[in-house]
Motif scaffolding. Structure first.
Motif, PDB file in Angstrom:
ATOM      1  N   SER A 142       0.791  -1.225   0.000  1.00 40.04           N
ATOM      2  CA  SER A 142       0.000   0.000   0.000  1.00 40.04           C
ATOM      3  C   SER A 142       0.824   1.275   0.000  1.00 40.04           C
ATOM      4  O   SER A 142       0.290   2.359   0.096  1.00 40.04           O
ATOM      5  CB  SER A 142      -0.983  -0.004   1.168  1.00 40.04           C
ATOM      6  N   SER A 143       2.154   1.153  -0.137  1.00 45.51           N
ATOM      7  CA  SER A 143       2.946   2.363  -0.329  1.00 45.51           C
ATOM      8  C   SER A 143       2.585   3.000  -1.672  1.00 45.51           C
ATOM      9  O   SER A 143       2.836   4.157  -1.918  1.00 45.51           O
ATOM     10  CB  SER A 143       4.438   2.040  -0.271  1.00 45.51           C
ATOM     11  N   ASN A 144       1.960   2.218  -2.554  1.00 45.90           N
ATOM     12  CA  ASN A 144       1.504   2.723  -3.849  1.00 45.90           C
ATOM     13  C   ASN A 144       0.007   3.039  -3.792  1.00 45.90           C
ATOM     14  O   ASN A 144      -0.749   2.638  -4.660  1.00 45.90           O
ATOM     15  CB  ASN A 144       1.758   1.687  -4.945  1.00 45.90           C
ATOM     16  N   LEU A 145      -0.422   3.742  -2.765  1.00 46.90           N
ATOM     17  CA  LEU A 145      -1.847   4.018  -2.587  1.00 46.90           C
ATOM     18  C   LEU A 145      -2.377   4.926  -3.686  1.00 46.90           C
ATOM     19  O   LEU A 145      -1.716   5.857  -4.116  1.00 46.90           O
ATOM     20  CB  LEU A 145      -2.086   4.699  -1.233  1.00 46.90           C
ATOM     21  N   SER A 146      -3.586   4.619  -4.136  1.00 48.27           N
ATOM     22  CA  SER A 146      -4.137   5.445  -5.194  1.00 48.27           C
ATOM     23  C   SER A 146      -5.604   5.791  -4.996  1.00 48.27           C
ATOM     24  O   SER A 146      -6.146   6.566  -5.756  1.00 48.27           O
ATOM     25  CB  SER A 146      -3.965   4.736  -6.537  1.00 48.27           C
TER      26      SER A 146
END
Length: 102
Positions: A49-53
């Motif tokens: 989830s460090s790549n949350l969008s």
């Protein structure tokens, strides 16, 4: 533990520090508490989830609704999955929070 107590426990823990979890279907998300609301920052794909969008809000009402079906859902009671999913698009995230904090 009842739903109200679990909600309070989750809010208490998350207000100190965000929590990163994965749903049973493999979606990553970060739950955080801000301005009296519980938010879920979610990943678009099955990635950390460090790549949350996207961001969704989980209200106490929605949490308590899903929690009220938790045991029946996990025991496979017929018809429960459809009803809960139809009424709450946050079901997977609430279940992951319940499983983490219960």
């Amino acid at each position: 533990m009842n739903g109200e107590a679990l909600w309070d426990s989750i809010i208490s823990d998350i207000s100190c520090s965000d929590v990163e979890l994965q749903t049973t279907t493999g979606l990553w998300f970060r739950a955080f508490y801000e301005r009296d609301k519980l938010y879920v920052g979610m990943a678009m794909k099955h990635t950390p989830s460090s790549n949350l969008s996207k961001q969704r809000q989980i209200s106490k009402r929605d949490f308590l609704f899903v929690y009220s079906y938790y045991d029946r859902w996990t025991n496979g009671e017929n018809g429960v999955r459809h009803e809960v999913s139809r009424k709450s698009r946050n079901t997977a995230y609430v279940f992951a929070l319940i499983e983490k904090f219960k």
